[in-house]
Design a protein around this motif. Structure first.
Motif, PDB file in Angstrom:
ATOM      1  N   UNK A 206      23.542  43.583  44.079  1.00 54.23           N
ATOM      2  CA  UNK A 206      23.776  44.844  44.807  1.00 54.23           C
ATOM      3  C   UNK A 206      25.158  44.868  45.443  1.00 54.23           C
ATOM      4  N   UNK A 207      25.717  43.695  45.706  1.00 53.69           N
ATOM      5  CA  UNK A 207      27.018  43.588  46.372  1.00 53.69           C
ATOM      6  C   UNK A 207      28.079  43.026  45.426  1.00 53.69           C
ATOM      7  N   UNK A 208      27.795  43.157  44.113  1.00 55.83           N
ATOM      8  CA  UNK A 208      28.719  42.728  43.051  1.00 55.83           C
ATOM      9  C   UNK A 208      28.901  41.209  43.038  1.00 55.83           C
ATOM     10  N   UNK A 209      27.868  40.462  43.477  1.00 54.81           N
ATOM     11  CA  UNK A 209      27.995  39.003  43.574  1.00 54.81           C
ATOM     12  C   UNK A 209      26.717  38.344  43.070  1.00 54.81           C
ATOM     13  N   UNK A 210      26.586  38.175  41.753  1.00 53.46           N
ATOM     14  CA  UNK A 210      25.343  37.658  41.173  1.00 53.46           C
ATOM     15  C   UNK A 210      24.996  36.251  41.654  1.00 53.46           C
ATOM     16  N   UNK A 211      23.700  35.967  41.569  1.00 50.67           N
ATOM     17  CA  UNK A 211      23.141  34.635  41.826  1.00 50.67           C
ATOM     18  C   UNK A 211      23.212  34.216  43.297  1.00 50.67           C
ATOM     19  N   UNK A 212      23.238  35.184  44.159  1.00 51.23           N
ATOM     20  CA  UNK A 212      23.025  35.012  45.597  1.00 51.23           C
ATOM     21  C   UNK A 212      21.956  36.030  46.011  1.00 51.23           C
ATOM     22  N   UNK A 213      21.403  35.872  47.198  1.00 50.23           N
ATOM     23  CA  UNK A 213      20.628  36.951  47.796  1.00 50.23           C
ATOM     24  C   UNK A 213      20.976  37.044  49.279  1.00 50.23           C
ATOM     25  N   UNK A 214      20.760  38.238  49.843  1.00 47.43           N
ATOM     26  CA  UNK A 214      21.083  38.493  51.252  1.00 47.43           C
ATOM     27  C   UNK A 214      19.813  38.526  52.079  1.00 47.43           C
ATOM     28  N   UNK A 215      19.879  37.853  53.236  1.00 43.77           N
ATOM     29  CA  UNK A 215      18.776  37.861  54.199  1.00 43.77           C
ATOM     30  C   UNK A 215      19.214  38.638  55.440  1.00 43.77           C
ATOM     31  N   UNK A 216      18.385  39.578  55.882  1.00 45.98           N
ATOM     32  CA  UNK A 216      18.617  40.276  57.149  1.00 45.98           C
ATOM     33  C   UNK A 216      17.936  39.480  58.253  1.00 45.98           C
ATOM     34  N   UNK A 217      18.672  39.172  59.324  1.00 47.37           N
ATOM     35  CA  UNK A 217      18.178  38.241  60.347  1.00 47.37           C
ATOM     36  C   UNK A 217      17.682  38.934  61.620  1.00 47.37           C
ATOM     37  N   UNK A 218      17.362  40.226  61.507  1.00 47.57           N
ATOM     38  CA  UNK A 218      16.925  40.975  62.698  1.00 47.57           C
ATOM     39  C   UNK A 218      15.417  40.956  62.894  1.00 47.57           C
ATOM     40  N   UNK A 219      14.672  40.359  61.984  1.00 43.99           N
ATOM     41  CA  UNK A 219      13.209  40.377  62.091  1.00 43.99           C
ATOM     42  C   UNK A 219      12.757  39.475  63.238  1.00 43.99           C
ATOM     43  N   UNK A 220      11.551  39.695  63.764  1.00 46.00           N
ATOM     44  CA  UNK A 220      11.041  38.814  64.811  1.00 46.00           C
ATOM     45  C   UNK A 220      11.007  37.356  64.348  1.00 46.00           C
ATOM     46  N   UNK A 221      11.168  36.445  65.297  1.00 40.88           N
ATOM     47  CA  UNK A 221      11.286  35.022  64.953  1.00 40.88           C
ATOM     48  C   UNK A 221      10.095  34.509  64.154  1.00 40.88           C
ATOM     49  N   UNK A 222       8.883  34.924  64.539  1.00 36.76           N
ATOM     50  CA  UNK A 222       7.691  34.445  63.842  1.00 36.76           C
ATOM     51  C   UNK A 222       7.708  34.885  62.383  1.00 36.76           C
ATOM     52  N   UNK A 223       8.224  36.089  62.115  1.00 33.92           N
ATOM     53  CA  UNK A 223       8.327  36.574  60.739  1.00 33.92           C
ATOM     54  C   UNK A 223       9.406  35.815  59.980  1.00 33.92           C
ATOM     55  N   UNK A 224      10.507  35.499  60.657  1.00 38.14           N
ATOM     56  CA  UNK A 224      11.565  34.730  60.009  1.00 38.14           C
ATOM     57  C   UNK A 224      11.060  33.353  59.599  1.00 38.14           C
ATOM     58  N   UNK A 225      10.316  32.702  60.492  1.00 35.18           N
ATOM     59  CA  UNK A 225       9.743  31.395  60.180  1.00 35.18           C
ATOM     60  C   UNK A 225       8.793  31.477  58.988  1.00 35.18           C
ATOM     61  N   UNK A 226       7.935  32.485  58.998  1.00 35.20           N
ATOM     62  CA  UNK A 226       6.982  32.654  57.905  1.00 35.20           C
ATOM     63  C   UNK A 226       7.707  32.950  56.595  1.00 35.20           C
TER      64      UNK A 226
END
Length: 454
Positions: A409-429
């Motif tokens: 999506x950002x013209x950069x294959x073979x990576x993925x982007x993580x959004x870090x705004x989710x609640x901590x418990x969801x990030x851990x899961x």
């Protein structure tokens, strides 16, 4: 005479071309007999609409996979800090909007570039000795996206080109190509915390280059350029006489071990249009208030670019007046504690996510320094059943109900982007599920058995 026949004859010396005959029955009508035109319905979309393409929407909408029904969906794909309700804006910000609405003063049209008083507030908020600002240097817009659109529209003509970071925010290409502007991609280097490949950047510049886009802090990388690196970028722009569009919507959203340097503070030689807004720092992306700051201390833009921005702003008659009315209180009354708490949360989540994914076989995250994102390299040789990052993230949804954006999506294959705004418990899961997914699909690459045995 037919009752539906209208005749306009005998009007002195007026040319006979003014004679109009309308006959609903169609016997004597001359209306619609345009020269060489056969009347028929033919309504087609414009070239501009056909040339408008959003890579994120195209990729995400084509993903037909359904999440695992046994696992709650965790979306790490949307760059909207309000989605989960854990990052509300400050009560002072909300109160400012209520007061503006209750005042009844902001129900009408404002000037297309924004109220003078609101532009004065922005100029005062971002003014510094190295880069002074007055109200005349501020254009208010409908979100930072429109600020970018107006900046591109005033700087580039169809057939010219702009320089865009790779990986980079997909909207740059979407807007440019809809206007007939060519996009040239300059590389960011993950091994150097996403610094610009300066030599490759300079090699792209030609006589048709209209501007250089610099996104700092970065979406999707979460990187923050150092002062010295920004000076290197400015040196290229100054040498080649290329103006800069600085996308600084995440300005000041940097973690405690980094510092954000507004690009305009570091150069008096390069003309810069700096784009920002309320969306991210104040956590209100739906309020749609952005701005363009015009930095032109050597008068290279002159009046023409300023006048051009004013003309372009008149196409939609400016951003929401109620938000403009609240702007003074938002800028003056938002407590420092609010900014500090937001950044502390983001840094904590970033560290948690980076640490967890760095321990996962076959993944290589790049530590972020700001914004709301983290990029993760997929060592595809260890996942031979997946052709690319799109397939990898599709299967991650299907098996683990975790949605990350493939970096294609950002013209950069073979990576993925993580959004870090989710609640901590969801990030851990989410990190736990990503680890489980990778462990299930990981294969030792040929010649790397020693590494796998560790």
């Amino acid at each position: 005479m037919d009752p539906y026949l209208i005749q306009m004859n005998g009007m002195g010396n007026l040319p006979s071309v003014l004679d109009v005959h309308v006959n609903v029955g169609g016997r004597n009508s001359t209306l619609g007999k345009g020269k060489g035109r056969k009347a028929r319905w033919s309504v087609k979309p414009s070239d501009m609409s056909n040339n408008t393409f959003n890579p994120i929407r195209a990729i995400v909408d084509s993903m037909k996979v359904k999440p695992n029904p046994d696992k709650t969906m965790i979306s790490l794909s949307i760059g909207d800090p309000t989605v989960f309700g854990n990052l509300p804006t400050d009560p002072e910000v909300t109160q400012a909007m209520k007061d503006a609405l209750d005042s009844g003063k902001y129900n009408g049209y404002a000037p297309s570039i924004g109220y003078l008083s609101s532009r004065e507030e922005i100029a005062s908020f971002y003014h510094c000795p190295e880069a002074p600002l007055e109200a005349k240097d501020v254009i208010l817009t409908s979100g930072c996206s429109q600020a970018i659109e107006l900046s591109l529209a005033v700087l580039a003509n169809p057939g010219q080109n702009i320089l865009v970071p790779r990986p980079g925010f997909s909207l740059y290409r979407t807007l440019a190509e809809s206007m007939g502007i060519e996009v040239k991609l300059y590389n960011l280097l993950p091994e150097k915390s996403w610094e610009v490949d300066l030599k490759q950047l300079e090699s792209l510049i030609d006589e048709k280059t209209a501007c250089l886009i610099v996104n700092n802090p970065s979406n999707p990388c979460g990187s923050v350029f150092s002062r010295s690196h920004l000076q290197e970028i400015l040196a290229v722009a100054a040498k080649q006489c290329v103006p800069i569009l600085a996308d600084e919507i995440y300005g000041d959203m940097v973690f405690s071990d980094s510092k954000f340097e507004p690009l305009a503070n570091l150069s008096s030689n390069v003309p810069i249009l700096s784009c920002g807004g309320l969306a991210k720092r104040w956590l209100v992306p739906g309020w749609r208030l952005g701005w363009i700051l015009i930095h032109d201390r050597r008068d290279i833009f002159g009046n023409e670019i300023r006048d051009g921005l004013v003309k372009l702003s008149q196409r939609i008659l400016g951003p929401c007046t109620i938000v403009q009315g609240a702007l003074k209180s938002i800028l003056r009354r938002t407590p420092q504690e609010f900014y500090h708490n937001t950044l502390s949360f983001l840094k904590s989540n970033a560290d948690l996510c980076y640490g967890a994914l760095a321990a996962v076989p076959g993944l290589r995250p790049v530590r972020p320094s700001g914004a709301m994102y983290l990029m993760v390299e997929i060592q595809m040789e260890h996942f031979p059943e997946f052709e690319n990052d799109v397939e990898f993230t599709e299967r991650l949804v299907a098996e683990q109900s975790v949605h990350c954006l493939p970096a294609t999506c950002f013209e950069y294959p073979n990576f993925f982007r993580v959004v870090i705004t989710v609640p901590e418990v969801m990030m851990l899961e989410a990190c736990s599920r990503i680890q489980e997914f990778c462990e299930q699909h990981y294969h030792c690459a040929e010649g790397s058995q020693e590494e796998c045995d560790k």
